[in-house]
Design an enzyme around this catalytic site. Structure first.
Site, mmCIF file in Angstrom:
data_model
loop_
_atom_site.group_PDB
_atom_site.id
_atom_site.type_symbol
_atom_site.label_atom_id
_atom_site.label_comp_id
_atom_site.label_asym_id
_atom_site.label_seq_id
_atom_site.Cartn_x
_atom_site.Cartn_y
_atom_site.Cartn_z
ATOM 1 N N GLY A 50 40.299 42.287 46.477
ATOM 2 C CA GLY A 50 41.354 42.136 45.467
ATOM 3 C C GLY A 50 41.864 43.513 45.109
ATOM 4 N N TYR A 88 50.597 48.156 55.004
ATOM 5 C CA TYR A 88 50.080 48.753 53.756
ATOM 6 C C TYR A 88 51.229 49.338 52.935
ATOM 7 C CZ TYR A 88 50.682 53.378 55.829
ATOM 8 O OH TYR A 88 51.224 54.509 56.384
ATOM 9 N N GLY A 138 56.805 44.911 41.840
ATOM 10 C CA GLY A 138 56.383 43.635 41.260
ATOM 11 C C GLY A 138 55.753 43.806 39.893
ATOM 12 N N GLY A 168 47.257 29.767 11.458
ATOM 13 C CA GLY A 168 46.029 29.232 10.880
ATOM 14 C C GLY A 168 45.370 28.246 11.831
ATOM 15 N N GLY A 169 44.738 27.229 11.281
ATOM 16 C CA GLY A 169 44.017 26.238 12.095
ATOM 17 C C GLY A 169 44.922 25.547 13.088
ATOM 18 N N GLU A 219 48.412 41.659 40.268
ATOM 19 C CA GLU A 219 49.228 42.807 40.722
ATOM 20 C C GLU A 219 48.611 44.129 40.261
ATOM 21 O OE1 GLU A 219 53.369 42.448 41.125
ATOM 22 O OE2 GLU A 219 53.317 40.263 41.125
HETATM 23 C C1 LIG Z 1 46.466 33.494 38.620
HETATM 24 C C2 LIG Z 1 46.400 34.503 39.712
HETATM 25 C C3 LIG Z 1 47.480 34.653 40.559
HETATM 26 C C4 LIG Z 1 47.418 35.593 41.606
HETATM 27 N N1 LIG Z 1 48.458 35.684 42.496
HETATM 28 C C5 LIG Z 1 48.307 36.446 43.616
HETATM 29 C C6 LIG Z 1 49.291 36.415 44.657
HETATM 30 O O1 LIG Z 1 50.325 35.725 44.554
HETATM 31 N N2 LIG Z 1 49.070 37.142 45.778
HETATM 32 C C7 LIG Z 1 47.956 37.917 45.945
HETATM 33 O O2 LIG Z 1 47.817 38.542 46.985
HETATM 34 N N3 LIG Z 1 47.014 37.975 44.965
HETATM 35 C C8 LIG Z 1 47.157 37.261 43.812
HETATM 36 N N4 LIG Z 1 46.204 37.294 42.830
HETATM 37 C C9 LIG Z 1 45.015 38.133 43.014
HETATM 38 C C10 LIG Z 1 44.963 39.313 42.073
HETATM 39 O O3 LIG Z 1 45.923 40.258 42.428
HETATM 40 C C11 LIG Z 1 43.522 39.842 42.072
HETATM 41 O O4 LIG Z 1 42.716 38.890 41.399
HETATM 42 C C12 LIG Z 1 43.428 41.186 41.405
HETATM 43 O O5 LIG Z 1 44.048 42.164 42.183
HETATM 44 C C13 LIG Z 1 41.976 41.602 41.143
HETATM 45 O O6 LIG Z 1 41.198 41.466 42.298
HETATM 46 P P1 LIG Z 1 39.799 40.682 42.228
HETATM 47 O O7 LIG Z 1 40.052 39.367 41.578
HETATM 48 O O8 LIG Z 1 39.208 40.705 43.574
HETATM 49 O O9 LIG Z 1 38.910 41.545 41.225
HETATM 50 P P2 LIG Z 1 38.010 42.798 41.620
HETATM 51 O O10 LIG Z 1 38.776 43.729 42.477
HETATM 52 O O11 LIG Z 1 36.702 42.309 42.110
HETATM 53 O O12 LIG Z 1 37.812 43.462 40.190
HETATM 54 C C14 LIG Z 1 36.822 43.059 39.267
HETATM 55 C C15 LIG Z 1 36.765 44.083 38.136
HETATM 56 O O13 LIG Z 1 36.380 45.357 38.669
HETATM 57 C C16 LIG Z 1 37.317 46.337 38.271
HETATM 58 N N5 LIG Z 1 37.446 47.328 39.347
HETATM 59 C C17 LIG Z 1 37.545 47.124 40.672
HETATM 60 N N6 LIG Z 1 37.685 48.285 41.312
HETATM 61 C C18 LIG Z 1 37.693 49.260 40.374
HETATM 62 C C19 LIG Z 1 37.812 50.680 40.394
HETATM 63 N N7 LIG Z 1 37.997 51.350 41.544
HETATM 64 N N8 LIG Z 1 37.772 51.355 39.210
HETATM 65 C C20 LIG Z 1 37.598 50.697 38.046
HETATM 66 N N9 LIG Z 1 37.502 49.347 37.956
HETATM 67 C C21 LIG Z 1 37.542 48.647 39.113
HETATM 68 C C22 LIG Z 1 38.628 45.585 38.058
HETATM 69 O O14 LIG Z 1 39.484 46.293 37.176
HETATM 70 C C23 LIG Z 1 38.124 44.267 37.459
HETATM 71 O O15 LIG Z 1 37.951 44.436 36.063
HETATM 72 C C24 LIG Z 1 46.261 36.399 41.749
HETATM 73 C C25 LIG Z 1 45.183 36.260 40.868
HETATM 74 C C26 LIG Z 1 45.232 35.312 39.871
HETATM 75 C C27 LIG Z 1 44.044 35.152 38.966
#
Ligand SMILES: Cc1cc2nc3c(=O)[nH]c(=O)nc-3n(C[C@H](O)[C@H](O)[C@H](O)COP(=O)(O)OP(=O)(O)OC[C@H]3O[C@@H](n4cnc5c(N)ncnc54)[C@H](O)[C@@H]3O)c2cc1C
Length: 384
Positions: free
Chosen positions: A135, A236, A246, A343-344, A367
């Site tokens: 992610g 990339y 975005g 409130g509630g 994003e």
């Molecule tokens: C409702 C929803 C819609 C989405 N839509 C799309 C979409 O259309 N297309 C798409 O490709 N993706 C989409 N996503 C994915 C989204 O972009 C990822 O969930 C997001 O980038 C975070 O990645 P992860 O969930 O793997 O969390 P992780 O990367 O596992 O992060 C977990 C925690 O660790 C922290 N963390 C990770 N690395 C570091 C670092 N180097 N330094 C400090 N903190 C760090 C993060 O801030 C977070 O708090 C969507 C997600 C959701 C929930």
């Protein structure tokens, strides 16, 4: 753009556009928001209207059926839609700021003619970068693309894909060479009915529930070589650059959500009586509204500035990161405050504010999480 331009002053065209989206959102989306949240689905008839109004192809050139307008107009549309329903806001946001944007910038003439004309008129798009194990560390993706004659075969799983339920066209990122790291990443244009491609499980979420978020399963999906977007190994760059833009759209979604919650709170505090008078007459309540409005204005200025910089061709990377970071924080605070002012009643689903709070939470996650925005800002601050 003059250096003395007032960020929130709209041109006549922008003002008319915003007014028409505001009216549409209030009249045509408003009555369905709560039901669509419960049913976890945006009405198909509503999606059709988004196309008819030109909201799904804002920056697509007019000769391809789009509105030929600016990125800033996309931001205005996302803000106004999110003021009423952030789920509809994100559908329009992903379509315009990620999918259409990537095709306008990197598509071949043939790809633009084939796909942008559909994206402007009747086909929802989705943008698939994230995977179960990648992610924040997006370029650790493992979806694999292997050449096979005049096609590639794509194998892997994508997760969290917004618009996955409705989309007909997907931009899918996969690697042609896992040993090459980010230099192997390539963007592909995948149609929903391509052999070996299926849309998987739909997530049951806290907020933006009407927006579909799905898994995508690629089991040797056959994608013609002609559907590589940009260059092989340069995916990339497409991902980084489109997500930078975005992010400004997510900022717009967040200021829209905060505005919607604040408007409801202002109306409610004028009506609700306690100690013999409307609660809006208590200075404590007035100060809470004033604080929320001030933070919202600051967030809006960041979002508009980033969008206007982008349209002017100026650098906007840090400004976009700050806009997304701050507007998502403000949206959480303002929507939470709105619940307290009700409130509630605010804590129930009979009133609209709890939904804005649930919807606002996502701004700090997708994003690029807030930590990732802070990382971008810190890198800029500390560079030599
Ligand atoms: C409702 C929803 C819609 C989405 N839509 C799309 C979409 O259309 N297309 C798409 O490709 N993706 C989409 N996503 C994915 C989204 O972009 C990822 O969930 C997001 O980038 C975070 O990645 P992860 O969930 O793997 O969390 P992780 O990367 O596992 O992060 C977990 C925690 O660790 C922290 N963390 C990770 N690395 C570091 C670092 N180097 N330094 C400090 N903190 C760090 C993060 O801030 C977070 O708090 C969507 C997600 C959701 C929930």
């Amino acid at each position: 753009m003059s250096s003395t331009a007032i960020l929130t002053r709209l041109s006549e065209e922008e003002d008319i556009f915003r007014g028409s989206v505001r009216e549409f959102a209030r009249n045509e989306i408003g009555p369905h928001v709560s039901r669509m949240d419960r049913e976890m689905k945006i009405d198909a008839a509503l999606v059709k209207k988004l196309f008819e109004l030109g909201l799904m192809g804002i920056e697509i050139p007019e000769n391809l059926g789009g509105a030929g307008a600016t990125f800033f107009m996309s931001v205005l549309a996302v803000e106004e839609l999110s003021r009423v329903d952030p789920s509809v806001g994100v559908m329009v946001d992903v379509q315009n700021t990620l999918v259409n944007n990537a095709l306008v910038r990197w598509g071949t003439e043939e790809q633009k003619t084939r796909y942008l004309s559909r994206l402007a008129t009747d086909t929802v798009g989705a943008y698939a970068l994230s995977e179960p194990d990648s992610g924040s560390d997006a370029f650790a993706l493992s979806c694999r693309a292997v050449p096979d004659g005049d096609s590639y075969r794509l194998t892997g799983t994508k997760l969290w894909i917004t618009n996955g339920g409705e989309a007909g066209i997907f931009i899918v990122f996969a690697t042609v060479d896992p040993d090459a790291g980010y230099r192997g990443i390539t963007a592909f244009l995948v149609e929903r009915d391509f052999e070996g491609f299926t849309v998987g499980k739909k997530e049951d979420k806290l907020g933006i529930r009407a927006s579909s978020t799905t898994e995508l399963i690629l089991s040797g999906a056959r994608v013609p070589r002609a559907n590589v977007l940009g260059e092989v190994g340069k995916g990339y760059k497409i991902a980084i650059e489109t997500l930078n833009e975005g992010r400004i759209g997510i900022g717009a979604q967040m200021i829209g959500a905060a505005s919607g919650a604040l408007e409801h709170a202002m109306a409610y505090t004028k009506e609700r009586k306690a100690f013999g008078k409307p609660i809006a007459e208590f200075q404590g309540v007035q100060f809470q509204l004033a604080q929320a409005a001030t933070e919202l204005e600051a967030a809006r200025l960041l979002v508009y500035n980033a969008a206007r910089l982008r349209d002017a061709g100026e650098p906007f990377l840090v400004e976009a990161a700050m806009a997304k970071l701050f507007s998502s924080q403000v949206a959480e605070r303002v929507t939470s405050q709105a619940i307290e002012l009700y409130g509630g009643y605010g804590y129930t689903k009979d009133f609209p504010v709890e939904k804005y709070w649930r919807d606002a939470k996502i701004g700090a996650i997708y994003e690029g999480t807030s930590n990732l925005q802070l990382q971008t800002i810190a890198k800029y601050l500390l560079k030599d």
